[in-house]
Design an enzyme around this catalytic site. Structure first.
Site, short mmCIF file in Angstrom:
data_model
loop_
_atom_site.label_atom_id
_atom_site.label_comp_id
_atom_site.label_asym_id
_atom_site.label_seq_id
_atom_site.Cartn_x
_atom_site.Cartn_y
_atom_site.Cartn_z
N LYS A 67 0.96 -1.69 -0.30
CA LYS A 67 -0.09 -0.39 -0.39
C LYS A 67 1.05 1.06 0.07
O LYS A 67 0.49 2.43 -0.88
CB LYS A 67 -1.09 0.26 1.67
CG LYS A 67 -2.69 -0.94 0.74
CD LYS A 67 -2.96 -0.39 2.36
CE LYS A 67 -4.35 -1.20 2.36
NZ LYS A 67 -4.87 -1.05 3.46
N ASP A 83 -9.71 3.75 2.48
CA ASP A 83 -10.05 2.98 3.69
C ASP A 83 -10.80 4.30 4.55
O ASP A 83 -11.72 3.79 5.46
CB ASP A 83 -8.09 2.60 4.54
CG ASP A 83 -8.20 1.46 3.48
OD1 ASP A 83 -9.17 0.43 3.79
OD2 ASP A 83 -7.01 1.18 4.13
P1 NAP Z 1 0.64 -1.85 10.57
O1 NAP Z 1 1.01 -0.70 9.72
O2 NAP Z 1 1.72 -3.17 9.86
O3 NAP Z 1 0.64 -1.24 11.04
C1 NAP Z 1 0.39 -2.48 12.69
C2 NAP Z 1 0.22 -2.10 14.38
O4 NAP Z 1 0.08 -2.80 15.13
C3 NAP Z 1 1.13 -0.84 14.52
O5 NAP Z 1 -0.11 -0.28 15.35
C4 NAP Z 1 1.79 -1.71 16.00
O6 NAP Z 1 2.67 -1.07 16.38
C5 NAP Z 1 0.56 -2.71 16.09
N1 NAP Z 1 1.23 -3.22 16.57
C6 NAP Z 1 1.47 -4.67 16.38
N2 NAP Z 1 2.33 -5.60 16.78
C7 NAP Z 1 2.21 -5.18 18.15
C8 NAP Z 1 2.69 -5.86 19.43
N3 NAP Z 1 3.03 -7.00 19.37
N4 NAP Z 1 2.43 -4.94 20.09
C9 NAP Z 1 2.02 -3.97 19.92
N5 NAP Z 1 1.62 -3.00 19.25
C10 NAP Z 1 1.94 -4.04 17.74
O7 NAP Z 1 -0.30 -2.52 9.90
P2 NAP Z 1 -2.07 -1.46 9.25
O8 NAP Z 1 -1.71 -1.99 7.50
O9 NAP Z 1 -2.53 -0.37 10.24
O10 NAP Z 1 -3.20 -2.91 9.72
C11 NAP Z 1 -3.18 -2.71 11.11
C12 NAP Z 1 -4.64 -3.72 11.82
O11 NAP Z 1 -5.75 -3.53 10.88
C13 NAP Z 1 -4.65 -5.21 10.88
O12 NAP Z 1 -5.25 -6.17 11.51
C14 NAP Z 1 -5.27 -5.74 9.27
O13 NAP Z 1 -6.03 -6.80 9.23
C15 NAP Z 1 -6.79 -4.52 10.19
N6 NAP Z 1 -7.30 -3.73 8.75
C16 NAP Z 1 -8.36 -3.52 8.46
C17 NAP Z 1 -8.77 -3.14 7.57
C18 NAP Z 1 -11.13 -3.10 6.97
O14 NAP Z 1 -11.20 -3.01 6.21
N7 NAP Z 1 -11.43 -3.57 8.60
C19 NAP Z 1 -8.34 -2.68 6.93
C20 NAP Z 1 -7.22 -2.31 6.80
C21 NAP Z 1 -5.99 -2.75 7.86
P3 NAP Z 1 4.06 -0.21 15.92
O15 NAP Z 1 3.79 0.87 15.55
O16 NAP Z 1 5.06 -0.18 17.27
O17 NAP Z 1 4.63 -1.32 14.66
#
Ligand code: NAP
Length: 283
Positions: free
Chosen positions: A72, A109
């Site tokens: 993305k 989004d």
């Molecule tokens: P991303 O950019 O990788 O961000 C992940 C987030 O989770 C960051 O804030 C990260 O914190 C945190 N995180 C991951 N592991 C962690 C841990 N062990 N302890 C504390 N914090 C942790 O991913 P993303 O694209 O934003 O997606 C995040 C979630 O949203 C996923 O579950 C995805 O499936 C969901 N999502 C859903 C939709 C929908 O349409 N429903 C759309 C987009 C995304 P750090 O910054 O500290 O690493």
């Protein structure tokens, strides 16, 4: 002489991995509903092949594609142009092919999250971002789209808590005084004051740790939305439901962001209805 039959419209999704994606099912539902002859193809593409594949889309006859994890952000620099929204969020999840050759990037989004909140909070039609303080857990790619959506809808007070504080500070730098950044212990006193709480972290997903959260601080009627949709009902939502909060899972956002992508390609905004939800849930 018979005229050539029209070629089916081609759309799809590019990501890695892509096998789990629900998007082919969602878009096939709408193509059929609107009697559009076309295909929505899942394309598994590595980081090193991304530019080559995207640049071939116009010649292969694609009308557009969705872009998902992990591309993305990196796809931004391959686009010929991007919407202001995608540029500000720093991520593109939808490409459209303009004039059969130019690649334009959008982000749907932010629309998805706001539509989900407006149509699924029990007080349908009355949820507004400006009505009260909002807590956003996480500061990754999804959080940036969520904060953009909330600010665009008039949010006056957004609190962000993220493991890596610097990433939350970068979001604050973009939007200024309407954002406050806190460290995790602050959750204990923040949670009870929030109108809406949104989990954008991947914690709570299948195979991931659960989200550390002070559940006993939750107040009835708070709107609690979890972006995670596998599982659909996370521990956060189950605990919030026990405390009479309004709970919303990640499916609505997924469907609404897909609907706006479909509109970018076919100029039709398809409905997110019960039959679609049932089709997705039965998968
Ligand atoms: P991303 O950019 O990788 O961000 C992940 C987030 O989770 C960051 O804030 C990260 O914190 C945190 N995180 C991951 N592991 C962690 C841990 N062990 N302890 C504390 N914090 C942790 O991913 P993303 O694209 O934003 O997606 C995040 C979630 O949203 C996923 O579950 C995805 O499936 C969901 N999502 C859903 C939709 C929908 O349409 N429903 C759309 C987009 C995304 P750090 O910054 O500290 O690493």
């Amino acid at each position: 002489m018979d005229s050539q039959p029209r070629r089916p419209f081609l759309t799809g999704v590019i990501g890695e991995p892509i096998g789990h994606s629900l998007s082919p099912l969602i878009h096939a539902h709408w193509l059929q509903q609107h009697q559009i002859v076309g295909h929505y193809v899942p394309l598994e593409v590595t980081r090193s092949d991304l530019a080559a594949v995207v640049n071939l889309l116009p010649r292969m006859g694609f009308r557009g594609v969705n872009i998902t994890i992990p591309h993305k952000e990196s796809v931004l620099k391959i686009c010929d142009s991007v919407s202001d929204q995608a540029a500000l969020i720093g991520a593109v999840n939808t490409l459209t092919i303009l004039d059969g050759e130019k690649i334009h990037g959008h982000n749907t989004d932010a629309y998805g999250i706001i539509q989900s909140l407006k149509t699924e909070s029990q007080v349908e039609g009355t949820w507004k971002a400006e009505d009260g303080p909002i807590l956003v857990l996480g500061a990754g790619g999804a959080a940036k789209a969520v904060v953009f959506g909330l600010i665009s809808d008039g949010a006056k007070e957004i609190h962000i808590v993220n493991r890596t504080r610097e990433k939350a500070e970068l979001i604050k730098k973009e939007y200024g005084t309407r954002i406050s950044v806190h460290s995790r212990p602050a959750l204990e006193h923040l949670v009870s004051k929030m109108q809406t709480i949104i989990n954008t972290t991947s914690l709570g997903m299948e195979g991931k740790q659960s989200l550390p959260f002070p559940y006993d601080e939750l107040v009835a009627k708070t709107v609690v939305l979890d972006l995670v949709y596998a599982p659909l009902w996370t521990e956060l939502l189950r605990e919030a439901k026990k405390r009479d909060c309004t709970v919303i899972n990640g499916l609505g956002m997924l469907l609404h962001q897909a609907a706006l992508s479909f509109k970018h390609w076919f100029n039709i905004l398809p409905t997110v209805d019960v039959s679609l939800r049932e089709a997705v849930l039965s998968k």
